[in-house]
Each structure stands twice: as C-alpha cells, then as structure tokens.
Design a protein around this motif. Structure first.
Motif, short mmCIF file in Angstrom:
data_model
loop_
_atom_site.label_atom_id
_atom_site.label_comp_id
_atom_site.label_asym_id
_atom_site.label_seq_id
_atom_site.Cartn_x
_atom_site.Cartn_y
_atom_site.Cartn_z
N PRO A 171 0.62 -1.12 -0.06
CA PRO A 171 0.13 -0.24 -0.23
C PRO A 171 0.66 1.29 -0.21
N ALA A 172 0.28 2.47 -0.79
CA ALA A 172 1.15 3.91 -0.92
C ALA A 172 0.79 3.74 0.79
N GLY A 173 1.95 4.09 1.33
CA GLY A 173 2.79 4.86 3.04
C GLY A 173 2.94 4.19 3.27
N ALA A 174 3.10 2.41 3.28
CA ALA A 174 3.94 1.26 3.61
C ALA A 174 5.16 1.42 3.35
N ASP A 175 6.52 1.04 3.24
CA ASP A 175 7.77 0.90 3.77
C ASP A 175 8.75 -0.25 3.91
N ALA A 176 7.91 -0.69 4.96
CA ALA A 176 8.29 -2.66 5.16
C ALA A 176 6.86 -3.19 5.19
N VAL A 177 7.36 -4.66 5.23
CA VAL A 177 6.55 -5.60 6.11
C VAL A 177 7.06 -6.07 7.20
N GLN A 178 6.17 -6.98 8.18
CA GLN A 178 6.49 -7.63 9.37
C GLN A 178 6.08 -9.25 8.94
N LYS A 179 6.89 -9.92 8.94
CA LYS A 179 6.23 -11.59 8.64
C LYS A 179 5.00 -11.46 9.68
N ILE A 180 4.94 -12.49 9.85
CA ILE A 180 2.80 -12.75 10.09
C ILE A 180 3.80 -13.66 11.76
N GLU A 181 5.50 -14.67 11.46
CA GLU A 181 6.11 -15.22 12.43
C GLU A 181 6.35 -14.53 13.15
N LEU A 182 6.43 -12.55 13.29
CA LEU A 182 6.79 -12.29 14.20
C LEU A 182 5.24 -11.21 14.59
N THR A 183 4.19 -11.69 14.83
CA THR A 183 3.65 -11.39 14.99
C THR A 183 2.34 -12.05 15.53
N THR A 184 0.84 -10.72 15.87
CA THR A 184 0.40 -11.70 17.08
C THR A 184 -1.58 -10.46 16.78
N GLU A 185 -2.39 -11.18 16.17
CA GLU A 185 -2.96 -10.67 15.92
C GLU A 185 -4.51 -10.74 16.84
N SER A 186 -4.71 -9.61 17.06
CA SER A 186 -6.44 -9.79 17.98
C SER A 186 -7.72 -8.49 17.76
N ASN A 187 -8.59 -8.40 17.53
CA ASN A 187 -9.79 -7.71 17.70
C ASN A 187 -9.34 -6.46 17.02
N GLY A 188 -8.88 -6.78 15.82
CA GLY A 188 -8.62 -5.83 14.50
C GLY A 188 -6.95 -4.77 15.09
N VAL A 189 -6.61 -4.69 16.19
CA VAL A 189 -4.59 -4.52 15.73
C VAL A 189 -3.79 -5.85 16.21
N VAL A 190 -2.47 -5.61 15.47
CA VAL A 190 -1.57 -6.85 15.50
C VAL A 190 -0.92 -6.26 16.18
N SER A 191 0.01 -6.83 17.13
CA SER A 191 1.12 -6.52 18.03
C SER A 191 2.36 -7.33 16.68
N ILE A 192 3.34 -6.40 16.32
CA ILE A 192 4.49 -6.47 16.24
C ILE A 192 5.85 -6.69 17.64
N THR A 193 6.41 -8.12 17.18
CA THR A 193 7.54 -8.49 18.53
C THR A 193 8.56 -8.29 18.30
N GLU A 194 8.84 -8.03 16.78
CA GLU A 194 10.19 -7.22 16.69
C GLU A 194 10.00 -6.45 15.41
N PRO A 195 11.28 -5.08 15.68
CA PRO A 195 11.57 -4.17 14.79
C PRO A 195 11.22 -4.78 13.10
N THR A 196 10.88 -4.20 12.30
CA THR A 196 11.55 -4.29 11.07
C THR A 196 12.30 -3.10 10.51
N SER A 197 12.91 -2.74 8.71
CA SER A 197 13.11 -2.11 8.92
C SER A 197 12.14 -1.90 7.05
N VAL A 198 13.43 -0.16 7.11
CA VAL A 198 12.80 0.05 5.19
C VAL A 198 13.53 -0.93 3.93
#
Length: 397
Positions: free
Chosen positions: A99-126
């Motif tokens: 999407p426009a405005g995004a400059d990185a992706v964090q893989k699903i294995e380092l995330t947790t989704e619940s109730n419309g929000v996502v917890s990113i457990t480790e930083p990603t980079s541009v």
C-alpha cells in the motif's frame, strides 16, 4: 585426412539457416527462438510483498513490541489502495501490492492479531520483505535472445510478457539411411552373419533431440544402383541426409561412389579422428550429406561432433557445439599418433567438488553397449597422453 578442427570449420561454412515461422507458445518447447523477447511491463509491475504478514511504516516498529491498528487487507489480485498512516498496519499476503505509505513488511510469524489490532514483536526495517517495481526486470529489457532454445525452464518468460505466439527457426528435415547387406530391421530376427539396425533409431533420436524432424528410410543392401536411387529419393525434400555404413575402403563400401556418381560435391571424406576416421561430408544439390561410419560408436561420435552442429546452425542456435569443460581423468589415456581421439567416459562428482572422468572399458567402435553408459567424450589431441590424475578436456553429451 584432414584435421577435426578444419572439418568443423567446413561444416560451419557450408551450413545455412533455414528461416523462421511463427508458432503458438504452447508448441514452442524445444524450438530455437528467431526473435528477441522483450519485457512489455516492469517485473514486478508494482511494489510486491515477499511474505504473508503486515505492511507497516518501519519507523512505527522501532520500539517493538508495539501495537498497530489494522485498517485493511492487501491480497494478490486485490490490493488495498488507500494511503497508510502512522500507527496503522495493513494485513498483506505474499505477492500482494504494497500500500502507499507503507515502506516495510513484518512477517506473520513475528506478529499476533486480535480484535482489529496487530502486535509487532520485533522491529522491521525500510524495504524489508519488499520487491520493488521493476527490480527483477525493467520494461523494454531483452529477456531472451534469438538463438536460445525455448525450454520448460524458460517458457514462462515469453508467457509473462504477452507472447502467445513466437517466431522460431524452421526445423531441419533429416533423412536417415542405413546401408549394408548385413543389416536387418529391428523387428526381424537376424540370420547368420546379420545384425539388427540399431543405428537408425539412435540417429533419429539424436536428430530430434537437436530439434530436427527425422525420417528413417528403408535399409539398402550392397547394391550401387539401389543405393543411388534411395539417396536421390531421401535427399529430395530433406535439408540433411545421413547415411551409415559404406564409407570405408572395402569392396562393398559404396556410399562414396554412389555420391560421386550422383554428382555430389564432396568436402571431406577422411578425418584425423578416432573413432570416425572414414566420415564423409558432401552436398547433393541443396541437401547436406553426412556419410557416417557403420560402427555405432563411430556413428554416435561423428553425429555429436558434426551433424548436431549442422542441425543447430540451420536453426540459428547461439550454442551449436557441445558444452565443454575439464575433468580429472581416473586412468591413463592416449591418442594415436596421427588422429585426435574422443574417448567415451562417465563423469563422477567427488565429495570435494572435483569432477572426475572415468574412461569406459569399451571394445572398439562397434561396442555400443559400452558406449551407452557414457555422458562425456574425453578429447585428446593426436600423439598426446595423459596420466591418471591429470586434467583433461571433456565434451558433455
């Protein structure tokens, strides 16, 4: 006798490309391209995700673990085409547009989704997990060139850039005649002093592997008149005629005489080559003629060296000679004083990465059973010898 190197130059000199035709891409595997293939779009055509996960602003993840609000989803074929804002994330699938405005992706294995929000457990980079538009291929780039063979590995390339039909070289038409009164058809039981015709099926297969259309004609015995008639018939409508047998100097070796009486122009008829010394190359009107020895190993070796080259030149192929390299020979080898030798060998990759060439224990140019195990020819200049453990030049079959 002439040198093998000179004979190869003569074959190249006398062989001409046959022109081109356009065919459906689905029928083009094994054909030689007669046009360059260019990219009509960037590849990828948009910034693309390499992972299932979440498209984000990398700066929003620097203090991970962090929680971001999910504002949409981008799937392959159906992207999210709004502008991502600070503190937001977009659920994204592999291959989907960034999407426009995004400059990185964090893989699903380092995330947790619940109730419309996502917890990113480790930083990603541009730029993380993003393939940018045009990173693989730029629009207008040459992605395949004329002379390359279309294969199962590369046929997706013209397909990806809209080539439903491609221009390819016309396939050479090859006629094959086995000669000799001792030869009988494969389906017949040989009588005393006879053998089955193994050469024709071998040569037909080798021709087809090189891209030609091959036709086997009936066996001709040791009769000059019949041989001349069959050669004239087979040459008519063929780009190449291959005969086997009858090219030595014996009483019943009639092929050279038949060609001479038919008015063929002979370019060479004896080579400094083992196996394959009595090999003939001529032209009968517009048809190239290769008179190969009758012994199966000689016929195979001379096909690989000369006939295959002519077939590929006729198709405008970039690579017309056998691929070559170097291997370590496992036992001593040598060539005769007056002839280059091409010895059948098996290639073995050692655990340390060394490529070893193991010469076959074959019993002369009639030993097609021994030759069948080979996947290379060791090339030895005349008068040369190599000790076991020495590097030797090899041609890959």
């Amino acid at each position: 006798m002439i040198e093998v190197s000179k004979a190869l130059k003569i074959v190249k000199r006398e062989t001409r490309p046959l022109g081109a035709e356009r065919v459906a891409l689905e029928h083009a595997v094994g054909r030689v391209l007669a046009e360059d293939i260019h990219a009509d779009v960037d590849m990828p055509p948009f910034d693309r995700s390499q992972m299932d996960g979440y498209a984000v602003k990398a700066a929003d993840t620097m203090a991970a673990p962090v929680t971001l609000g999910i504002v949409g989803e981008s799937a392959a074929g159906q992207g999210w085409h709004k502008v991502l804002k600070t503190g937001e994330a977009v659920r994204i699938m592999t291959g989907a547009p960034i999407p426009a405005g995004a400059d990185a992706v964090q893989k699903i294995e380092l995330t947790t989704e619940s109730n419309g929000v996502v917890s990113i457990t480790e930083p990603t980079s541009v730029g993380k997990y993003i393939v940018y538009k045009g990173q693989e291929v730029k629009k207008g780039s040459k992605v395949l060139r004329a002379g390359e063979v279309i294969s199962a590995n590369n046929i997706s390339i013209p397909a990806a850039f809209g080539y439903a039909r491609v221009m390819v070289a016309r396939r050479p038409r090859v006629a094959i005649i086995s000669t000799g009164s001792e030869i009988v058809d494969v389906g017949r039981k040989p009588k005393r002093d006879q053998i089955r015709n193994s050469n024709s099926i071998m040569l037909k297969t080798l021709c087809e592997q090189a891209g030609a259309i091959a036709r086997v004609f009936p066996i001709i015995g040791d009769d000059l008149s019949e041989l001349k008639t069959q050669i004239k018939t087979a040459a008519r409508g063929s780009d190449i005629l291959i005969t086997t047998g009858g090219v030595s100097v014996g009483k019943y070796d009639l092929t050279r005489l038949a060609l001479k009486e038919l008015g063929a122009e002979c370019f060479f008829e004896r080579l400094r080559l083992k196996p394959g010394k009595p090999t003939v190359f001529a032209r009968l009107k517009k048809t190239l003629v290769f008179g190969l020895p009758g012994n199966p190993v000689s016929a195979a070796a001379t096909f690989y060296l000369f006939v295959r080259k002519a077939i590929l030149i006729m198709q405008g192929a970039v690579q017309c000679d056998l691929n070559n390299g170097t291997a370590i020979v496992s036992k001593p080898v040598r060539a005769p004083k007056e002839r280059d030798a091409y010895l059948p060998a098996v290639l073995i990759s050692e655990s340390d990465g060394t490529l070893k060439a193991d010469p076959l224990q074959w019993h002369g140019s009639s030993d097609f059973i021994g030759f069948a195990e080979s996947d290379a020819l060791i090339s030895i200049p005349r008068g040369s010898a190599f000790d076991a453990g020495s590097p030797v030049p090899v041609l890959f079959l």
